[in-house]
Design a protein around this motif. Structure first.
Motif, mmCIF file in Angstrom:
data_model
loop_
_atom_site.group_PDB
_atom_site.id
_atom_site.type_symbol
_atom_site.label_atom_id
_atom_site.label_comp_id
_atom_site.label_asym_id
_atom_site.label_seq_id
_atom_site.Cartn_x
_atom_site.Cartn_y
_atom_site.Cartn_z
ATOM 1 N N ALA A 1 0.842 -1.192 0.000
ATOM 2 C CA ALA A 1 0.000 0.000 0.000
ATOM 3 C C ALA A 1 0.878 1.242 0.000
ATOM 4 O O ALA A 1 1.728 1.408 0.878
ATOM 5 N N LEU A 2 0.690 2.099 -0.974
ATOM 6 C CA LEU A 2 1.445 3.351 -1.034
ATOM 7 C C LEU A 2 0.698 4.406 -0.229
ATOM 8 O O LEU A 2 -0.413 4.812 -0.564
ATOM 9 N N GLU A 3 1.321 4.838 0.861
ATOM 10 C CA GLU A 3 0.716 5.789 1.780
ATOM 11 C C GLU A 3 1.583 7.045 1.864
ATOM 12 O O GLU A 3 2.724 7.066 1.395
ATOM 13 N N SER A 4 1.051 8.072 2.474
ATOM 14 C CA SER A 4 1.819 9.302 2.698
ATOM 15 C C SER A 4 2.493 9.215 4.064
ATOM 16 O O SER A 4 1.806 9.260 5.097
ATOM 17 N N VAL B 1 1.992 -4.712 3.501
ATOM 18 C CA VAL B 1 2.974 -3.752 3.984
ATOM 19 C C VAL B 1 2.576 -2.357 3.510
ATOM 20 O O VAL B 1 1.983 -2.187 2.442
ATOM 21 N N ASN B 2 2.866 -1.361 4.346
ATOM 22 C CA ASN B 2 2.702 0.039 3.968
ATOM 23 C C ASN B 2 4.050 0.594 3.528
ATOM 24 O O ASN B 2 5.084 0.276 4.122
ATOM 25 N N ALA B 3 4.032 1.420 2.505
ATOM 26 C CA ALA B 3 5.276 2.027 2.024
ATOM 27 C C ALA B 3 5.005 3.471 1.621
ATOM 28 O O ALA B 3 3.898 3.818 1.212
ATOM 29 N N TRP B 4 6.034 4.279 1.755
ATOM 30 C CA TRP B 4 5.903 5.661 1.323
ATOM 31 C C TRP B 4 7.091 6.049 0.456
ATOM 32 O O TRP B 4 8.154 5.418 0.507
#
Length: 220
Positions: free
Chosen positions: A153-156, A190-193
């Motif tokens: 997941a592309l998050e800020s 997983v979250n990634a920025w």
């Protein structure tokens, strides 16, 4: 030569401006010689200015800023069937057809697939097709339920920097709408920025391009 705006062929193109008619008929139209040349299927109908229809009448049923010389009508069923690829861009409720089309073009550049949730813009809308620049004919577009792979997941500014995430194997990048983002209950592994400086955030189409580039970089 078509000389009346009430011609049935022109009426069909007018109908296909609306998503409800595209859904009902399973058809869409593309505008311009380059868009028609990019098609990998035979058109249901082909309207050429000066040959099949008066240029003024063709311009009246077009959506492009500049009147096209040709409009082609095609079947949705002739677009690529869904197939799993090593990378997929999964779009959550992206309402802007320009972003949807741009991300399809980006997916084409990296050999990726695209999956759409409910609430996304129609990839066969005129604006999305212009943004995809012909890539709609090469990219499998599926639904959210067809996802397979590690969900990133592309998050800020949440999770790990994208460059630190292992992107080997089959990967699905989850991209939310720019204002709302991804809801917390959307399943992910997983979250990634993406580290940036200066701007508060990235356009969703730019984020998708960077994510696919980073995966390609890691693959060597």
């Amino acid at each position: 030569m078509i000389v009346s705006k009430d011609n049935e062929r022109l009426k069909l193109v007018r109908k296909l401006h609306e998503r409800s008619w595209r859904d009902k008929l399973g058809l869409f139209f593309v505008e311009g010689e380059d868009a028609v040349a990019a098609a990998t299927a035979a058109p249901v109908d082909l309207l050429r200015a000066g040959e099949d229809v008066e240029p003024k009448l063709l311009a009246e049923v077009a959506s492009a800023p500049h009147p096209p010389r040709v409009i082609g009508v095609y079947r949705r069923a002739d677009l690529p069937a869904w197939e799993e690829r090593d990378a997929t861009l999964a779009l959550w409720r992206l309402a802007d057809p320009g972003n949807v089309g741009t991300l399809i073009r980006t997916a084409d550049a990296f050999g990726a697939a695209v999956a759409l949730s409910d609430g996304c813009a129609d990839p066969t809308s005129p604006k999305a097709l212009r943004a995809s620049a012909g890539s709609i004919w090469r990219v499998p577009v599926g639904t959210w339920g067809e996802l397979a792979g590690t969900r990133v997941a592309l998050e800020s500014y949440a999770g790990e920097p994208l460059g630190s995430v292992d992107l080997s194997g089959r990967v699905v990048f989850l991209l939310g709408a720019e204002r709302e983002g991804l809801p917390a209950d959307v399943e992910r592994d997983v979250n990634a920025w993406i580290p940036i400086s200066g701007a508060e955030s990235l356009n969703v189409a730019a984020a998708g391009a960077i994510a696919l580039y980073e995966r390609a970089r890691q693959q060597g």
